[in-house]
Scaffold this active site. Structure first.
Site, PDB file in Angstrom:
ATOM      1  N   ARG A  18     101.156  34.453  74.447  1.00 29.07           N
ATOM      2  CA  ARG A  18     100.732  33.711  73.264  1.00 29.07           C
ATOM      3  C   ARG A  18     101.900  32.879  72.720  1.00 29.07           C
ATOM      4  O   ARG A  18     103.048  33.118  73.065  1.00 29.07           O
ATOM      5  CB  ARG A  18     100.258  34.695  72.175  1.00 29.07           C
ATOM      6  CG  ARG A  18      98.978  35.379  72.521  1.00 29.07           C
ATOM      7  CD  ARG A  18      98.640  36.439  71.500  1.00 29.07           C
ATOM      8  NE  ARG A  18      99.541  37.575  71.558  1.00 29.07           N
ATOM      9  CZ  ARG A  18      99.560  38.572  70.689  1.00 29.07           C
ATOM     10  NH1 ARG A  18      98.743  38.571  69.677  1.00 29.07           N
ATOM     11  NH2 ARG A  18     100.401  39.575  70.823  1.00 29.07           N
ATOM     12  N   LYS A  77     106.871  37.086  68.462  1.00 31.10           N
ATOM     13  CA  LYS A  77     107.279  38.481  68.565  1.00 31.10           C
ATOM     14  C   LYS A  77     108.779  38.656  68.324  1.00 31.10           C
ATOM     15  O   LYS A  77     109.529  37.699  68.172  1.00 31.10           O
ATOM     16  CB  LYS A  77     106.875  39.032  69.945  1.00 31.10           C
ATOM     17  CG  LYS A  77     105.395  38.902  70.255  1.00 31.10           C
ATOM     18  CD  LYS A  77     104.490  39.352  69.123  1.00 31.10           C
ATOM     19  CE  LYS A  77     104.442  40.831  68.940  1.00 31.10           C
ATOM     20  NZ  LYS A  77     103.357  41.461  69.656  1.00 31.10           N
ATOM     21  N   HIS A  96     108.769  43.366  62.552  1.00 30.08           N
ATOM     22  CA  HIS A  96     108.536  44.812  62.544  1.00 30.08           C
ATOM     23  C   HIS A  96     109.751  45.602  62.076  1.00 30.08           C
ATOM     24  O   HIS A  96     110.204  46.528  62.747  1.00 30.08           O
ATOM     25  CB  HIS A  96     108.085  45.289  63.941  1.00 30.08           C
ATOM     26  CG  HIS A  96     106.888  44.545  64.449  1.00 30.08           C
ATOM     27  ND1 HIS A  96     105.654  44.656  63.864  1.00 30.08           N
ATOM     28  CD2 HIS A  96     106.740  43.652  65.462  1.00 30.08           C
ATOM     29  CE1 HIS A  96     104.796  43.873  64.501  1.00 30.08           C
ATOM     30  NE2 HIS A  96     105.417  43.238  65.463  1.00 30.08           N
ATOM     31  N   PHE A 135      95.852  38.553  63.903  1.00 28.99           N
ATOM     32  CA  PHE A 135      95.262  38.364  65.232  1.00 28.99           C
ATOM     33  C   PHE A 135      93.973  39.147  65.420  1.00 28.99           C
ATOM     34  O   PHE A 135      93.461  39.230  66.523  1.00 28.99           O
ATOM     35  CB  PHE A 135      96.274  38.787  66.309  1.00 28.99           C
ATOM     36  CG  PHE A 135      97.221  37.693  66.683  1.00 28.99           C
ATOM     37  CD1 PHE A 135      96.796  36.654  67.490  1.00 28.99           C
ATOM     38  CD2 PHE A 135      98.525  37.691  66.234  1.00 28.99           C
ATOM     39  CE1 PHE A 135      97.648  35.634  67.849  1.00 28.99           C
ATOM     40  CE2 PHE A 135      99.397  36.670  66.583  1.00 28.99           C
ATOM     41  CZ  PHE A 135      98.962  35.641  67.388  1.00 28.99           C
ATOM     42  N   THR A 233      79.958  54.724  56.356  1.00 26.70           N
ATOM     43  CA  THR A 233      80.790  55.898  56.648  1.00 26.70           C
ATOM     44  C   THR A 233      81.101  56.711  55.386  1.00 26.70           C
ATOM     45  O   THR A 233      81.769  57.749  55.464  1.00 26.70           O
ATOM     46  CB  THR A 233      82.127  55.504  57.322  1.00 26.70           C
ATOM     47  OG1 THR A 233      82.878  54.712  56.405  1.00 26.70           O
ATOM     48  CG2 THR A 233      81.908  54.745  58.613  1.00 26.70           C
ATOM     49  N   VAL A 280      90.099  49.873  68.719  1.00 27.07           N
ATOM     50  CA  VAL A 280      90.857  48.646  68.437  1.00 27.07           C
ATOM     51  C   VAL A 280      91.901  48.936  67.358  1.00 27.07           C
ATOM     52  O   VAL A 280      93.037  48.471  67.429  1.00 27.07           O
ATOM     53  CB  VAL A 280      89.906  47.504  67.986  1.00 27.07           C
ATOM     54  CG1 VAL A 280      90.694  46.260  67.604  1.00 27.07           C
ATOM     55  CG2 VAL A 280      88.903  47.183  69.089  1.00 27.07           C
ATOM     56  N   ALA A 282      93.504  51.537  66.908  1.00 27.04           N
ATOM     57  CA  ALA A 282      94.604  52.163  67.649  1.00 27.04           C
ATOM     58  C   ALA A 282      95.625  52.869  66.759  1.00 27.04           C
ATOM     59  O   ALA A 282      96.818  52.656  66.885  1.00 27.04           O
ATOM     60  CB  ALA A 282      95.289  51.130  68.553  1.00 27.04           C
ATOM     61  N   LEU A 323      95.632  43.885  72.234  1.00 28.90           N
ATOM     62  CA  LEU A 323      94.420  43.328  72.841  1.00 28.90           C
ATOM     63  C   LEU A 323      94.327  41.796  72.841  1.00 28.90           C
ATOM     64  O   LEU A 323      93.819  41.212  73.807  1.00 28.90           O
ATOM     65  CB  LEU A 323      93.187  43.915  72.137  1.00 28.90           C
ATOM     66  CG  LEU A 323      92.837  45.354  72.524  1.00 28.90           C
ATOM     67  CD1 LEU A 323      91.872  45.943  71.509  1.00 28.90           C
ATOM     68  CD2 LEU A 323      92.235  45.388  73.922  1.00 28.90           C
TER      69      LEU A 323
HETATM   70  N1  LIG Z   1      94.592  46.846  69.107  1.00 27.24           N
HETATM   71  C1  LIG Z   1      95.062  45.657  68.782  1.00 27.24           C
HETATM   72  O1  LIG Z   1      95.514  44.903  69.610  1.00 27.24           O
HETATM   73  C2  LIG Z   1      94.994  45.198  67.346  1.00 27.24           C
HETATM   74  C3  LIG Z   1      95.226  43.859  67.036  1.00 27.24           C
HETATM   75  C4  LIG Z   1      95.063  43.438  65.709  1.00 27.24           C
HETATM   76  C5  LIG Z   1      94.773  44.378  64.722  1.00 27.24           C
HETATM   77  N2  LIG Z   1      94.641  45.691  65.060  1.00 27.24           N
HETATM   78  C6  LIG Z   1      94.325  46.720  64.045  1.00 27.24           C
HETATM   79  O2  LIG Z   1      92.948  46.699  63.749  1.00 27.24           O
HETATM   80  C7  LIG Z   1      92.751  47.230  62.434  1.00 27.24           C
HETATM   81  C8  LIG Z   1      91.779  46.354  61.676  1.00 27.24           C
HETATM   82  O3  LIG Z   1      92.382  45.089  61.443  1.00 27.24           O
HETATM   83  P1  LIG Z   1      91.577  43.903  60.733  1.00 27.24           P
HETATM   84  O4  LIG Z   1      92.505  42.727  60.702  1.00 27.24           O
HETATM   85  O5  LIG Z   1      90.236  43.757  61.361  1.00 27.24           O
HETATM   86  O6  LIG Z   1      91.409  44.509  59.271  1.00 27.24           O
HETATM   87  P2  LIG Z   1      90.406  43.995  58.162  1.00 27.24           P
HETATM   88  O7  LIG Z   1      90.995  44.448  56.887  1.00 27.24           O
HETATM   89  O8  LIG Z   1      90.059  42.560  58.354  1.00 27.24           O
HETATM   90  O9  LIG Z   1      89.066  44.826  58.468  1.00 27.24           O
HETATM   91  C9  LIG Z   1      88.989  46.225  58.385  1.00 27.24           C
HETATM   92  C10 LIG Z   1      87.543  46.618  58.062  1.00 27.24           C
HETATM   93  O10 LIG Z   1      87.481  48.027  58.135  1.00 27.24           O
HETATM   94  C11 LIG Z   1      86.662  48.457  57.061  1.00 27.24           C
HETATM   95  N3  LIG Z   1      86.975  49.859  56.802  1.00 27.24           N
HETATM   96  C12 LIG Z   1      88.121  50.401  56.315  1.00 27.24           C
HETATM   97  N4  LIG Z   1      88.002  51.747  56.236  1.00 27.24           N
HETATM   98  C13 LIG Z   1      86.775  52.057  56.679  1.00 27.24           C
HETATM   99  C14 LIG Z   1      86.059  53.274  56.824  1.00 27.24           C
HETATM  100  N5  LIG Z   1      86.616  54.446  56.501  1.00 27.24           N
HETATM  101  N6  LIG Z   1      84.801  53.214  57.292  1.00 27.24           N
HETATM  102  C15 LIG Z   1      84.231  52.046  57.625  1.00 27.24           C
HETATM  103  N7  LIG Z   1      84.845  50.850  57.522  1.00 27.24           N
HETATM  104  C16 LIG Z   1      86.108  50.867  57.055  1.00 27.24           C
HETATM  105  C17 LIG Z   1      87.005  47.515  55.907  1.00 27.24           C
HETATM  106  O11 LIG Z   1      85.992  47.522  54.917  1.00 27.24           O
HETATM  107  C18 LIG Z   1      87.093  46.194  56.662  1.00 27.24           C
HETATM  108  O12 LIG Z   1      85.838  45.558  56.744  1.00 27.24           O
HETATM  109  C19 LIG Z   1      94.136  47.318  61.815  1.00 27.24           C
HETATM  110  O13 LIG Z   1      94.550  48.655  61.849  1.00 27.24           O
HETATM  111  C20 LIG Z   1      95.009  46.473  62.717  1.00 27.24           C
HETATM  112  O14 LIG Z   1      96.350  46.931  62.740  1.00 27.24           O
HETATM  113  C21 LIG Z   1      94.723  46.115  66.345  1.00 27.24           C
END
Ligand SMILES: NC(=O)c1ccc[n+]([C@@H]2O[C@H](COP(=O)([O-])OP(=O)(O)OC[C@H]3O[C@@H](n4cnc5c(N)ncnc54)[C@H](O)[C@@H]3O)[C@@H](O)[C@H]2O)c1
Length: 369
Positions: A18, A77, A96, A135, A233, A280, A282, A323
């Site tokens: 990226r 990064k 970070h 992202f 939930t 996701v 993670a 991801l």
């Molecule tokens: N695996 C990867 O490569 C990767 C990449 C980017 C982000 N992430 C992670 O993904 C997660 C989500 O990021 P995002 O940008 O989508 O966040 P976001 O704030 O845009 O969305 C999170 C959603 O989760 C909901 N939520 C929170 N607690 C909840 C619960 N107990 N039950 C049901 N819904 C709940 C919120 O209402 C919100 O709609 C973060 O932890 C981020 O670090 C992972």
């Protein structure tokens, strides 16, 4: 006022394709009066020629280190850990080092040592306190793609001893969609045409929206898509709806301890349909990980690990924590688009709230050193 000079540094983190600026957004900033230098890069999904074509000046990989100090060094990064020289520029990147991560002091101290400044992208916030760019969308999108792939792989191979083979970055989104549709078609031909039921938790967020977009683009019917967020939930897990779905994508932002969404007890039932989990979010090492049935972060080389269930069909988890790298072109494009309004405020960074706040945060953490 003299123009803002941005220097796009080549990413050095292994496999990072990226980029913090894309050719399209480079053009937009050039049109807005910026001066832009772009380093040649052996890793980027974007060809140097694409930047050159829109008018950027191409410079050698790593040349930021000796660039004039009036340039803002822009990257995604972290810088390589083995380099320790003082940093003399203003840097915009993910570093970070604000959450007491291992080695944070070594990363951060280089900035005050060289009188440089760090604007950490993770903490760029608008006036409402919402992150300006993340992202997430393509993390959910890529995660859902791997989810369908794993579900289909199990049906097509019919072999419980094998795990989903490795995947590599796709040159563009169309190629990914085409492949997932073809996997789906082969699986449907083998299972009597029954589409998977896909449950997304955190469906209203960035990652969740991306997951749903992927499912819709590959043709999962709407009645097979279950979209959950806080409301659903609220009663507290574990949830039997997860066990009776085929694919479960967890996309929540975990901000406080919550009861687990699943447990071995709910999984170890003979009528379990669930075969694929993509975490996701993670939060793998978080003591409150709501999916406490696996322990490692998986990788693109080996995207899933089996869950140690005792009854029911084979169940796997994908917990890749980078991801969006599966679709480096679109992920970069989407991300910089969100960042654009803030980048355009760089000429007034001494007064524009997003940059003032980021600098104050930097100074606060420098004081902790
Ligand atoms: N695996 C990867 O490569 C990767 C990449 C980017 C982000 N992430 C992670 O993904 C997660 C989500 O990021 P995002 O940008 O989508 O966040 P976001 O704030 O845009 O969305 C999170 C959603 O989760 C909901 N939520 C929170 N607690 C909840 C619960 N107990 N039950 C049901 N819904 C709940 C919120 O209402 C919100 O709609 C973060 O932890 C981020 O670090 C992972």
């Amino acid at each position: 006022m003299s123009p803002v000079i941005l220097h796009l540094r080549a990413e050095t983190k292994p496999l990072e394709k990226r980029a913090a600026l894309t050719p399209k957004t480079t053009k937009e900033l050039l049109d807005a009066g910026f001066e832009i230098y772009v380093e040649e890069s052996s890793q980027s999904i974007f060809d140097t020629k694409e930047y050159e074509a829109v008018g950027a000046t191409i410079v050698p990989e790593g040349s930021w280190k000796n660039a004039p100090t009036d340039r803002i060094i822009f990257g995604l990064k972290e810088l390589p850990e083995n380099e320790t020289f003082p940093l003399v520029h203003e840097h915009i990147q993910f570093a970070h080092c604000y959450k007491d991560q291992a080695g944070w002091k070594d990363v951060l101290k280089r900035f005050p040592e060289g009188k440089g400044t760090l604007y950490d992208i993770e903490f760029l916030e608008n006036e409402q306190g919402r992150r300006v760019a993340a992202f997430g969308f393509y993390a959910g999108f890529a995660g859902a793609a791997i989810g369908v792939k794993d579900w289909a792989f199990k049906i097509i191979s019919g072999d419980d001893s094998a795990d989903l083979p490795g995947v590599t970055a796709y040159a563009n989104e169309d190629l990914l969609i085409e492949e997932i549709k073809s996997d789906l078609k082969l699986a449907l031909a083998k299972n009597g045409g029954v589409y998977p039921t896909c449950l997304v938790i955190g469906a209203l967020g960035r990652c969740g929206s991306g997951a749903i977009d992927l499912f819709q683009k590959v043709g999962i019917p709407d009645e097979n898509l279950i979209k959950w967020d806080m409301k659903e939930t609220a009663p507290g897990g574990p949830f039997k709806e997860i066990v009776s779905s085929d694919i479960f994508i967890n996309c929540i932002y975990l901000s406080q301890p919550i009861p687990p969404f699943i447990s071995y007890e709910t999984l170890n039932v003979p009528d379990r349909k669930l075969t694929t989990i993509v975490d996701v979010s993670a939060d793998t090492t978080n003591p409150h990980n709501p999916i406490p049935v696996y322990e490692i972060a998986t990788t693109f080389d080996s995207p899933t690990v089996p869950v140690k269930t005792t009854v029911g069909p084979k169940l796997s988890v994908c917990s890749i924590d980078h991801l969006p790298s599966l679709l480096p072109r679109e992920a970069s494009e989407f991300f910089v688009r969100d960042l654009m309004a803030s980048l355009k405020e760089l000429p007034e960074r001494d007064t524009a709230s997003v940059w003032v706040k980021a600098k104050k945060l930097f100074e606060k953490h420098v004081e902790r050193l």
